[in-house]
Design a protein around this motif. Structure first.
Motif, mmCIF file in Angstrom:
data_model
loop_
_atom_site.group_PDB
_atom_site.id
_atom_site.type_symbol
_atom_site.label_atom_id
_atom_site.label_comp_id
_atom_site.label_asym_id
_atom_site.label_seq_id
_atom_site.Cartn_x
_atom_site.Cartn_y
_atom_site.Cartn_z
ATOM 1 N N PHE A 40 11.872 -10.581 5.260
ATOM 2 C CA PHE A 40 10.497 -9.859 6.580
ATOM 3 C C PHE A 40 10.975 -8.125 6.094
ATOM 4 O O PHE A 40 11.389 -7.169 6.267
ATOM 5 N N ILE A 41 8.753 -8.117 5.773
ATOM 6 C CA ILE A 41 8.403 -6.450 5.737
ATOM 7 C C ILE A 41 7.705 -6.649 6.753
ATOM 8 O O ILE A 41 6.482 -7.527 7.030
ATOM 9 N N PRO A 42 8.041 -5.700 7.675
ATOM 10 C CA PRO A 42 6.909 -6.124 9.288
ATOM 11 C C PRO A 42 5.113 -4.695 8.061
ATOM 12 O O PRO A 42 5.322 -4.790 7.454
ATOM 13 N N HIS A 43 4.599 -6.306 9.579
ATOM 14 C CA HIS A 43 2.642 -6.153 8.848
ATOM 15 C C HIS A 43 1.991 -6.061 9.890
ATOM 16 O O HIS A 43 2.651 -6.688 11.048
ATOM 17 N N TYR A 44 1.417 -5.434 9.441
ATOM 18 C CA TYR A 44 -0.152 -5.705 10.831
ATOM 19 C C TYR A 44 -1.151 -6.461 10.046
ATOM 20 O O TYR A 44 -1.524 -7.890 10.548
ATOM 21 N N CYS A 45 -1.698 -5.324 8.854
ATOM 22 C CA CYS A 45 -3.412 -6.395 8.231
ATOM 23 C C CYS A 45 -2.694 -7.511 7.489
ATOM 24 O O CYS A 45 -3.845 -7.963 7.858
ATOM 25 N N TYR A 46 -2.182 -7.225 7.298
ATOM 26 C CA TYR A 46 -1.640 -8.470 6.130
ATOM 27 C C TYR A 46 -1.466 -10.115 6.756
ATOM 28 O O TYR A 46 -0.848 -9.469 7.786
ATOM 29 N N HIS A 47 -2.479 -10.790 6.587
ATOM 30 C CA HIS A 47 -2.580 -12.546 6.997
ATOM 31 C C HIS A 47 -2.204 -13.327 5.970
ATOM 32 O O HIS A 47 -3.669 -12.913 5.268
ATOM 33 N N PRO A 48 -1.138 -13.794 5.621
ATOM 34 C CA PRO A 48 -1.628 -14.266 3.909
ATOM 35 C C PRO A 48 -3.085 -15.653 4.072
ATOM 36 O O PRO A 48 -3.239 -15.883 3.023
#
Ligand SMILES: Cc1cc2nc3c(=O)[nH]c(=O)nc-3n(C[C@H](O)[C@H](O)[C@H](O)COP(=O)(O)O)c2cc1C
Ligand code: SF4
Ligand code: SF4
Ligand code: FES
Lengths: 434, 546
Positions: free
Chosen positions: B29-37
């Motif tokens: 898991f790489i933390p992310h906010y703006c990324y959404h698959p």
């Protein structure tokens, strides 16, 4: 002293076609059309003409990056947004010699085989817009622009687009977004504009001044042009010298002219014979230099070696009466105001830094503030979408590091360190909006 | 294919893959906010910064494409510092009103701060003020102070629904997410905005303050709102009875299924949970006495009454005067049970499932299907495959209206929405005995001679087959409400009374029998179906194209 792009400044009605023509405008077109686009591009590469908008990327090399096999149209976008604080050079060309710019655009479009160019001009620049638009109308009427440029089988149209007053729209991908009618948010790279620029088509973005030198590369030949400057930094460029000097102004000088010579000879020294305190060599985003660092040739590579940059060559001079804390407040306020807000570190970091400096100046400094400013700046640096973040953080780091005692003193005593009066108005004025 | 290593773990992925996707396939898991698959990449939050060997600075994992022999590290001190720094920036102007924020417990700011932040605050400055508690549409509440400007929501309305109601205005730290030109966020998928928003900026007005999310239990299910069958989670509140207005079901959330609904679901489906515990539920057996008066009764009385009157009616008029309407509201198992009992056991020739179209049905090119039955595909495969003539519900009702039908079973909902009530009433009036097994009150339960309460899909287990042929499982989220019973149980009890052969009443065994008998379901089992379901029609087409 040799002048090229500022040669016609001062000549009455130099912006009109007839006057411009009598002073050489469009006289280099035939020679350019006689060359193949490839040969022309090679010539510009050899001339060491660098991008003069800020990054200093070799102009001809940028042109050569356009994909050879793309079926899409190609565009030239001329960056006349001129927003970097301390910089006021492009407007001189646009006001006094718009036909030189158009000639540069025509030659460049021939080199990159583009049939449409946009000139994106800073929103506040009324007179430059007026003169450039008038020049385009005149050039069209004279058959210099249009379906057959000067009778050649080559069509070219130029469109002027006015910005809406955002510094970030000078960043080339934000500029392209703005040109497309969108919010001026820088794009993720890659793809670079050369591959996907305006409307996702191959696009060259060049600064006004860069393109205005192109006719001279053709006229003089690459080698003589290159020889005017320093190693790998060909020709001349315009230095906007402002701040505490006796003769502020825009100077066209050879690339590599020493900074000391600029301040003390061309700008005739520091105001009131006061001592020099600091110099920003290349627009407000460039790390600041102290008086013992000014024996440096003003070209891209020499300044990069000194940990700063030539950028847009906006030289801002500070004398001993200037409080560096107040100066930094002006700078960081600008960046906080102009951050596009797209990416987290820049959006939040610039505003935070501004609040800290303001609090320090309001005598609310706390131990640790100075280190915290450095920490915040370093957390912005390298972590943002576009170079704005670095451009905002670098001046903070350099100013706080080089003048740390002054900042510490403000924090400790809540008192300015300078004993001489500070000219509020001068410090408060945005330096670029001349 | 590029070979890379992430945190010393080698992996080979297709070129064009980003680091975050490659890490995901490794379960890293790489933390992310703006990324959404499910959305285009923005690359703006900078939470996903990782170290890439030979790169001069940290790179964003969501927009850095893998290249051969790339070496990625996500656990170095530099990465840790950058993550904490981004969190510190994001929280610098965040109101920190978690105690009164409905996102608390499922907020990515809370989660990542605990996992990757944990710095001591050095912030002494005032925070920027923005809009709080701004209703921006019928389903969505905006608190722009909590917004981290990740632009997921604007990308959703720009690229998924193409409705463009949201935009980011102003610049720098004054940037604010707001409706464009005062537009209402009123598209058919607006509830998804509360899902994509990683923080408490966009919350679901329907769910707000009903129950804290950590009290919720989650059950996988499939939306029954239309023929798409979006995969969902049913969130139930069993641990805090006094919360959620005393109801069990708190909300539906879409569950990812690449074959069916991706990450989304429509609002009609999302809020259809309200039908489960609605006051319209039909929850007590009812029998109409000889005097014509309707009486609520217990199950044994009701079943005895059905037993007796059905037996009498068939003896009197023959089985050819009987008909069954089983709507595609029923599961594959239920439809199979209807076929086993009514057609194979009782030998009723007329078993119809094909209903008129729902006038409320809407179709778009995202998810919604005009067919608002969840299982039309399955119903046709299970009930119609063996019928010579194509039987429609309309023709059954017509026969009833002309007095040719003396006994009618109506199983499954949805009929009253599709048939003109006057026509229905007129047809039913001509039938001596109407047995309705229904989950909701309607004129059907009012007019029926006997009405038995059935549980809904939220209370039972089963499978449905969506319009593409995807067979999908759902699980019971709550126990059957009050006196309602799963249809399989009701039919089993009737079969038992009549000593007719019947399918096992356990859904899984029932499905196994169905799979053995109906060609379309051959080879399937609950285990094979798993969480995402299987599409046998795609299986055969891929075979035939191969
Ligand atoms: C924040 C920011 C602002 C910029 N503003 C300008 C500008 O006002 N004018 C300009 O010519 N280039 C500006 N640039 C540089 C452009 O992005 C681009 O490099 C330049 O226009 C390319 O032209 P050149 O190669 O001829 O210099 C800016 C860059 C950044 C990061
Ligand atoms: S670095 Fe600043 S100006 Fe550049 S994209 Fe990020 S927020 Fe915008
Ligand atoms: S409202 Fe939510 S989804 Fe939209 S930009 Fe803000 S944080 Fe992101
Ligand atoms: S998740 Fe990569 S930048 Fe936001």
């Amino acid at each position: 002293m040799l002048k090229l792009v500022t040669k016609n400044v001062g000549i009455e009605n130099s912006h009109t076609l007839s006057v411009a023509r009598s002073h050489g405008a469009y006289s280099r077109l035939e020679a350019a059309f006689a060359m193949t686009p490839e040969a022309l591009t090679a010539e510009v590469i050899k001339s060491n003409l660098r991008g003069l908008g800020g990054a200093g990327f070799p102009a001809g090399r940028k042109w050569s990056f356009l994909p050879k096999d793309s079926p899409k149209p190609r565009y030239l976008v001329v960056n006349g947004d001129e927003g970097e604080p301390g910089t006021c050079k492009d407007k001189i060309i646009m006001i006094h010699d718009p036909h030189l710019l158009i000639e540069g655009i025509i030659i460049t479009c021939w080199a990159i085989q583009s049939h449409k160019a946009f000139i994106y001009i800073r929103g506040e620049y009324d007179l430059p817009v007026e003169h450039v638009e008038q020049a385009i109308v005149e050039a069209k009427a004279a058959g210099i622009l249009g379906e057959t440029v000067m009778g050649h089988d080559f069509a070219l149209d130029i469109v002027v687009h006015r910005g809406a007053g955002a510094y970030i729209c000078g960043e080339e991908t934000a500029l392209l977004e703005s040109l497309e009618g969108k919010r001026g948010w820088p794009r993720l790279k890659p793809p670079f504009p050369a591959v996907e620029g305006y409307m996702r088509c191959p696009t060259v973005v060049n600064n006004v001044e860069t393109l205005s030198y192109v006719p001279y590369v053709v006229e003089m030949g690459a080698q003589p042009f290159a020889d005017l400057g320093s190693e790998r930094n060909g020709g001349l460029r315009m230095y906007s010298i402002s701040g505490r000097v006796n003769r502020p102004g825009v100077y066209e000088l050879p690339m590599g002219t020493p900074l000391r010579e600029m301040i003390y000879d061309h700008a005739q020294g520091v105001t009131g014979g006061r001592a020099l305190k600091a110099v920003i060599p290349g627009g407000s985003s460039a790390p600041i230099l102290t008086p013992d660092e000014i024996d440096v040739p003003m070209d891209f590579d020499s300044l990069a070696k000194r940990g700063t940059m030539l950028g847009s060559a906006g030289v801002i001079v500070f004398d001993e009466t200037v409080s560096m804390v107040e100066a930094l407040k002006v700078i960081i306020r600008f960046y906080a105001h102009e951050s596009c807000g797209q990416c987290t570190p820049c959006r939040e970091g610039t505003a935070w830094l501004e609040k800290i400096v303001e609090r320090i100046l309001d005598l609310g400094g706390r131990p640790g503030d100075v280190d915290n400013m450095l920490r915040i700046s370093r957390n912005i640096m390298g972590n943002t979408i576009c170079p704005f973040g670095d451009g905002a953080a670098l001046p903070v780091v350099s100013c706080v590091t080089k003048f740390r005692p002054e900042f510490e003193a403000w924090v400790r005593r809540g008192q300015p360190v300078t004993t001489l009066p500070v000219r509020e108005a001068h410090i408060g004025e945005p330096v670029a909006a001349v | 294919m590029p070979k890379i290593t992430i945190d010393d773990r080698p992996i080979e992925v297709a070129s064009g893959t980003t680091i975050i996707q490659a890490a995901d396939t490794l379960g890293l898991f790489i933390p992310h906010y703006c990324y959404h698959p499910g959305l285009p990449v923005a690359g703006s939050c900078r939470m996903c910064l990782v170290e890439v060997e030979k790169a001069p600075k940290l790179q964003i994992a969501c927009y850095t494409f893998v290249t051969d022999v790339m070496v990625v590290r996500t656990t170095t001190p530099q990465v840790a510092t950058a993550r904490a720094a981004i969190l510190e920036f994001l929280l610098a102007n965040h109101p920190l009103d978690c105690p009164v924020c409905d996102q608390a417990g499922e907020c990515k700011l809370q989660e990542f701060y605990m996992q990757f932040g944990r710095y001591d605050s050095t912030l002494l400055e005032d925070k920027t003020k923005k809009h709080k508690q701004l209703p921006v549409g019928p389903h969505i509440m905006l608190d722009s102070e909590r917004c981290i400007l990740c632009s997921r929501c604007t990308r959703f309305v720009d690229d998924i629904t193409h409705t463009h109601e949201l935009g980011i205005f102003n610049r720098g730290v004054h940037s604010e997410l707001l409706p464009v030109d005062g537009a209402a966020v009123d598209n058919a998928y607006s509830g998804c905005l509360a899902d994509v928003c990683p923080v408490g900026a966009l919350t679901d007005r329907d769910f707000r303050f009903k129950v804290r999310v950590w009290y919720l239990d989650k059950t996988d299910s499939v939306c029954h709102g239309c023929a798409r069958g979006c995969n969902i989670e049913i969130h139930t509140n069993r641990r805090r009875n006094h919360h959620n207005d005393g109801k069990l079901i708190a909300r539906y959330k879409p569950r990812f299924n690449a074959q069916v609904n991706g990450y989304w679901m429509c609002d009609a489906g999302r809020y259809s949970y309200k039908q489960i515990e609605s006051p319209d539920r039909f929850l007590q057996p009812r029998v109409r006495g000889a005097d014509g008066r309707v009486q609520v009764c217990d199950w044994s009385t009701a079943l005895a009454a059905v037993d007796e009157s059905v037996t009498r009616a068939i003896a009197a008029h023959g089985v050819s005067s009987a008909a069954v309407i089983a709507t595609p509201d029923l599961s594959n198992e239920e439809l199979w049970a209807v076929r086993r009992l009514c057609r194979d056991g009782m030998k009723i020739p007329t078993v119809a499932c094909r209903c008129p179209a729902d006038p409320r049905g809407v179709e778009d090119n995202l998810l919604r299907k005009a067919d608002t039955f969840p299982n039309s595909f399955g119903a046709q495969r299970i009930l119609e495959a063996t019928t010579e003539s194509e039987l429609t519900v309309a023709s059954v009702l017509q026969a009833a209206a002309s007095g040719r039908i003396r006994l009618l079973f109506v199983l499954g909902g949805g009929l009253t929405e599709r048939v003109d009530p006057a026509h229905l009433q007129q047809a039913l009036a001509q039938v001596d005995l109407v047995v309705a097994i229904q989950s909701h009150h309607s004129i059907l339960t009012d007019l029926a001679t006997m009405a038995l309460p059935a549980s809904t899909y939220a209370e039972t287990e089963g499978t449905i087959t969506n319009f593409t042929g995807q067979v999908q499982r759902y699980w019971p989220a709550i126990p059957p409400l009050e006196e309602s019973k799963p249809l399989l149980d009701i039919l089993a009890q009737l079969a038992n009374r009549w000593e007719l052969p019947f399918t096992p009443r356990e859904p899984e065994l029932c499905f196994a029998e169905l799979a053995g008998q109906v060609e379309y379901f051959a080879g399937l089992s609950y285990r094979v179906l798993g969480w995402e379901g299987v599409n046998p029609s795609q299986r055969t087409t891929s075979k035939s194209t191969a």
